[in-house]
Design a protein around this motif. Structure first.
Motif, short mmCIF file in Angstrom:
data_model
loop_
_atom_site.label_atom_id
_atom_site.label_comp_id
_atom_site.label_asym_id
_atom_site.label_seq_id
_atom_site.Cartn_x
_atom_site.Cartn_y
_atom_site.Cartn_z
N LYS A 19 16.02 20.46 8.48
CA LYS A 19 16.51 21.50 9.38
C LYS A 19 15.94 21.38 10.79
O LYS A 19 16.26 22.21 11.64
CB LYS A 19 16.15 22.87 8.80
CG LYS A 19 16.97 23.20 7.57
CD LYS A 19 16.62 24.57 7.05
CE LYS A 19 17.34 24.83 5.74
NZ LYS A 19 16.53 25.66 4.85
N GLY A 20 15.08 20.41 11.00
CA GLY A 20 14.52 20.24 12.34
C GLY A 20 13.35 21.17 12.61
O GLY A 20 12.82 21.20 13.71
N LEU A 21 12.93 21.94 11.60
CA LEU A 21 11.82 22.88 11.83
C LEU A 21 10.51 22.15 12.04
O LEU A 21 9.66 22.60 12.81
CB LEU A 21 11.71 23.85 10.65
CG LEU A 21 12.75 24.98 10.71
CD1 LEU A 21 12.93 25.63 9.36
CD2 LEU A 21 12.34 26.02 11.74
N LEU B 297 4.96 11.22 11.93
CA LEU B 297 6.39 11.33 11.65
C LEU B 297 7.16 10.81 12.86
O LEU B 297 6.77 11.05 14.00
CB LEU B 297 6.77 12.78 11.42
CG LEU B 297 6.52 13.34 10.03
CD1 LEU B 297 6.77 14.83 10.04
CD2 LEU B 297 7.41 12.65 9.01
N ALA B 298 8.28 10.12 12.60
CA ALA B 298 9.05 9.60 13.73
C ALA B 298 10.31 10.43 13.91
O ALA B 298 10.74 11.11 13.01
CB ALA B 298 9.41 8.15 13.51
N ARG C 26 -2.55 20.48 13.69
CA ARG C 26 -1.73 19.48 13.02
C ARG C 26 -1.77 19.63 11.49
O ARG C 26 -0.98 19.02 10.79
CB ARG C 26 -2.21 18.07 13.38
CG ARG C 26 -2.24 17.76 14.87
CD ARG C 26 -0.88 17.49 15.45
NE ARG C 26 -0.30 18.71 16.03
CZ ARG C 26 0.91 18.80 16.53
NH1 ARG C 26 1.70 17.78 16.53
NH2 ARG C 26 1.34 19.91 17.05
N VAL D 34 1.84 30.19 9.12
CA VAL D 34 2.84 29.39 8.40
C VAL D 34 2.92 29.84 6.93
O VAL D 34 4.01 29.87 6.35
CB VAL D 34 2.52 27.88 8.51
CG1 VAL D 34 3.56 27.07 7.75
CG2 VAL D 34 2.48 27.44 9.97
N ASP E 280 10.16 19.32 13.53
CA ASP E 280 10.17 18.91 14.94
C ASP E 280 9.73 20.05 15.85
O ASP E 280 8.94 19.86 16.76
CB ASP E 280 11.59 18.49 15.36
CG ASP E 280 11.81 17.00 15.16
OD1 ASP E 280 10.88 16.32 14.69
OD2 ASP E 280 12.92 16.53 15.48
N ARG E 281 10.28 21.23 15.55
CA ARG E 281 9.89 22.39 16.36
C ARG E 281 8.38 22.61 16.26
O ARG E 281 7.69 22.76 17.26
CB ARG E 281 10.66 23.62 15.87
CG ARG E 281 10.00 24.92 16.19
CD ARG E 281 10.98 25.92 16.78
NE ARG E 281 11.35 25.56 18.13
CZ ARG E 281 12.52 25.78 18.69
NH1 ARG E 281 13.46 26.34 18.02
NH2 ARG E 281 12.73 25.41 19.93
N PHE E 282 7.85 22.61 15.03
CA PHE E 282 6.41 22.83 14.85
C PHE E 282 5.59 21.75 15.53
O PHE E 282 4.56 22.03 16.12
CB PHE E 282 6.07 22.86 13.35
CG PHE E 282 6.57 24.08 12.62
CD1 PHE E 282 6.43 25.35 13.17
CD2 PHE E 282 7.16 23.97 11.38
CE1 PHE E 282 6.89 26.48 12.50
CE2 PHE E 282 7.62 25.09 10.69
CZ PHE E 282 7.48 26.35 11.26
N ARG E 283 6.06 20.52 15.44
CA ARG E 283 5.25 19.42 16.00
C ARG E 283 5.22 19.45 17.52
O ARG E 283 4.35 18.83 18.13
CB ARG E 283 5.75 18.07 15.48
CG ARG E 283 5.37 17.85 14.02
CD ARG E 283 5.90 16.53 13.50
NE ARG E 283 5.18 15.41 14.02
CZ ARG E 283 5.74 14.41 14.70
NH1 ARG E 283 7.03 14.41 14.92
NH2 ARG E 283 5.01 13.42 15.13
N ALA E 284 6.18 20.13 18.13
CA ALA E 284 6.15 20.24 19.59
C ALA E 284 5.37 21.47 20.03
O ALA E 284 5.19 21.69 21.23
CB ALA E 284 7.58 20.28 20.14
N LEU E 285 4.91 22.28 19.08
CA LEU E 285 4.13 23.48 19.43
C LEU E 285 2.64 23.15 19.44
O LEU E 285 2.19 22.25 18.72
CB LEU E 285 4.40 24.59 18.40
CG LEU E 285 5.78 25.23 18.44
CD1 LEU E 285 5.93 26.24 17.30
CD2 LEU E 285 6.02 25.92 19.77
N PRO E 286 1.87 23.92 20.23
CA PRO E 286 0.43 23.63 20.34
C PRO E 286 -0.36 24.17 19.15
O PRO E 286 -1.35 24.84 19.32
CB PRO E 286 0.05 24.33 21.64
CG PRO E 286 1.00 25.46 21.75
CD PRO E 286 2.29 24.99 21.14
N MET E 287 0.12 23.90 17.95
CA MET E 287 -0.56 24.41 16.76
C MET E 287 -1.34 23.29 16.08
O MET E 287 -1.11 22.12 16.35
CB MET E 287 0.47 24.99 15.78
CG MET E 287 1.50 23.98 15.34
SD MET E 287 2.90 24.71 14.47
CE MET E 287 2.18 25.02 12.87
#
Ligand code: ADP
Ligand code: MG
Lengths: 282, 338
Positions: free
Chosen positions: A102-104, A281-282, A115, A27, A106-113
């Motif tokens: 930008k929704g990035l 985050l919601a 926290r 990141v 959200d993308r990161f939070r759905a990845l297995p990375m």
């Protein structure tokens, strides 16, 4: 950098740490690429600090009598370095708010990375940027008459201190960014927070010249400790002599301990707090 | 049904005063395409966000690939892919770098992340643009890059939140083709859409969601059968005649006609064998010398299903409106679809 391959969650602390570091590095790279490819953002970020130096150096030079050490530019520049470290950390909040928009995130939070990686990657990238910023500011300082007078090691100490302060404020900034979320709101909120903290301190003027009720606040403001430590390391103990009585107002040890405690304490609060906000985050 | 790969039971979520989900139950078969169909504000995104571990539900439970979305979130993230409602791409990175970033965060290792990134870009027709910053991409390319990013981890279950909203017809058809291709590879896909024809085209099963509840579930044919009958659709030549025509046709069908004065169209639900209604309508209009541009008798579309289920068009979350307005909105929603 080791790039671990793994198709399941980490099972022990060692694995967890290794992944957290690796993810944060990825990141960080991503954020540095942005700074590198859109350099205008950084250039604009330089305008304000340079303006501050010129204003304080040439407009206020003779407005302040009784400067410890007797030379305003020597007094001013270490304060400017610390002020820049703090102002420079506001980009953390803005970057996070933009990623959210930008929704990035959200993308990161759905990845297995890990926290922690999005925040760590942002604060570390901003640390690198702030190193560049302080380097430029030291150059500007030299142009207007500032000189480090305590040798290279002490000068290095100033840089380390400034970076530690900027890293600490990046995590505070991250917390604000996650709490407020809107890019426009974040900008206003973070500056509203940072301005009084910096101005009601010994950053630009000695505390002794302030209204007496402010003096209490300013003396106990961590920014004052950091600025005074930076001054001590830049120009020596003359920085701490009371211009009226000629007596020392602080010792190097005292400044070091207080500065470090504030940094560690703030990090201990804001790193977990911001990661918690990120998780929720919601 | 084989063991469902997605199962939700009584899923509830509240945002302040808004009850976004009021108990959503879903079962999705492995390898299927499941369509979550509903108007704006129905709760589609909230459902997807819960399933993709972004949001914790206030009540109920959800399992994906046998893993609880809250308790086993860390393990689940290795097995799912998500393309959110708005394309989430880093504009400063190139297309390939975007995918490499995602691949490395799936812990594939640098080389493998790069290899898969290139492979997925190729598949989405973005190979030529691979080394261009994403900020130079068109809307359709961004959406494809976003979809590509959701596939880098080779997920078993893919969530697509309104994957074609805002796309031009050409890109929309491309996305449909990708969805079918992925399904052929064995991926389970849950997609949300506001477009009735999209669900009709892609989904094996459809859940119609409205105001936080599933109001109907089944195959597209099953849902259409719930409306029954057929729909008679007429277009008058002169739009000024629309109201007069509607009046002339009063009482012809089994329900109220929906009219759209802007396009001069009238839709009337009629009985299964609509032939009588068809000839009747032509005769009645002929008697009043109202010229017709077009007449058609067809099976109900999902559009009609939504209207029958909720009493309003599938365009937005507002309360039922007078027939004229309703019809116009529906035209817009259908007009936006290919
Ligand atoms: N983060 C949020 N805060 C407040 N309200 C929200 C939030 N997310 C969704 N909602 C509300 O919940 C309802 C469902 O929203 P959503 O799931 O986004 O619907 P859809 O995706 O079907 O359009 C809407 O009324 C929306 O305004
Ligand atoms: Mg939505």
């Amino acid at each position: 950098m080791i790039a671990p391959t793994l198709a399941r969650p980490p099972v022990n602390l060692g694995e967890r740490l290794r992944l957290a570091v690796a993810d944060a590095a990825v990141v960080t790279w991503r954020n540095l690429v942005a700074i590198w490819r859109v350099p205008t953002v950084f250039v604009f970020e330089l305008v304000q600090p340079i303006m501050f130096v010129l204003l304080f150096r040439f407009v206020y030079e003779n407005a302040f009598a009784n400067i410890p050490g007797g030379n305003y530019v020597l007094f001013l520049m270490p304060g400017i370095f610390v002020q820049n470290a703090i102002f420079g950390s506001t980009t953390t909040a803005i970057g996070i708010a933009e990623d959210l928009k930008k929704g990035l995130i959200d993308r990161f939070r759905a990845l297995p990375m890990a926290r922690s990686a999005v925040l760590a990657g942002r604060t570390v990238a901003d640390l690198a940027k702030n190193l560049l910023l302080v380097t430029v500011m030291i150059g500007i300082g030299y142009l207007v008459g500032f000189r480090f007078q305590q040798g290279p090691l002490a000068a290095l100490g100033v840089v380390v201190l400034v970076l530690a302060v900027s890293f600490t404020f990046s995590w505070i900034s991250a917390t604000v960014g996650l709490a407020i979320k809107q890019v426009e709101g974040v900008q206003a909120a973070i500056f509203t927070m940072v301005f009084p903290v910096v101005f009601v301190s010994a950053a630009f003027v000695p505390v002794s010249g302030m209204a007496s009720f402010l003096q209490v606040v300013a003396r106990n403001n961590p920014v004052t400790y950091w600025c005074n430590l930076a001054r001590y390391l830049s120009i020596g103990d003359v920085a701490m002599l009371d211009p009226v009585t000629g007596l020392p107002t602080a010792t190097l040890e005292g400044l070091l301990v207080r500065s470090a405690l504030w940094i560690v304490g703030l990090l201990a609060v804001f790193i977990p707090l911001s990661i918690r906000l990120y998780r929720r985050l919601a | 049904m084989a063991d469902p790969i997605i199962r939700t039971e009584g899923l509830r979520k509240r945002f302040g005063d808004v009850e976004a989900l009021k108990g959503v139950d879903l079962l999705v078969r492995p390898g299927s395409v499941f369509g979550l169909l509903g108007p704006n504000g129905a709760g589609k995104t909230t459902t997807v966000r819960i399933l993709a571990t972004l949001l914790a539900p206030d009540g109920g439970r959800a399992e994906v690939a046998g893993l609880d979305v809250v308790r086993d979130a860390d393990a689940l993230r290795f097995r799912i892919g998500l393309a959110g409602q708005y394309a989430a791409v880093d504009e400063n990175l190139t297309g390939l770098e975007n995918l490499e970033l995602v691949g490395r965060l799936y812990h594939l290792g640098r080389r493998e992340a790069r290899r898969r990134g290139a492979e997925v870009l190729e598949r989405f027709g973005l190979a030529e643009a691979a080394d261009r910053p994403a900020k130079t991409y068109s809307g359709g390319m961004r959406r494809r890059l976003d979809l590509a990013a959701s596939l880098v981890g080779r997920p078993e279950v893919l969530f697509l939140d309104e994957p074609t909203t805002g796309l031009d017809p050409r890109s929309r058809i491309d996305v449909w083709a990708f969805v079918r291709e992925l399904q052929a590879d064995g991926t389970t896909i849950l997609l949300t859409t506001q477009y009735l024809d999209e669900a009709d085209q892609l989904a094996d099963r459809i859940a119609v969601i409205d105001l936080g509840t599933v109001i109907a579930e089944g195959t597209s044919d099953e849902l259409k059968a719930r409306v029954g009958g057929a729909v008679l659709e007429l277009h008058v030549q002169d739009r000024a005649d629309t109201a007069a025509a509607a009046e002339a046709l009063a009482g012809l069908g089994r329900g109220d006609p929906t009219i759209d004065p802007e396009t001069g169209s009238i839709r009337i639900p009629v009985a299964e064998d609509g032939a009588t209604a068809l000839t009747d309508s032509i005769r009645r209009l002929d008697e009043r010398s109202i010229a017709l541009a077009d007449v058609a008798l067809h099976r109900p579309t999902l559009d009609d299903v939504f209207l029958a289920l909720t009493g309003r068009a599938a365009e937005d979350g507002t309360e039922p409106e007078p027939p004229t307005r309703r019809r116009r909105r529906r035209r817009e929603s259908a007009g936006a679809a290919p």
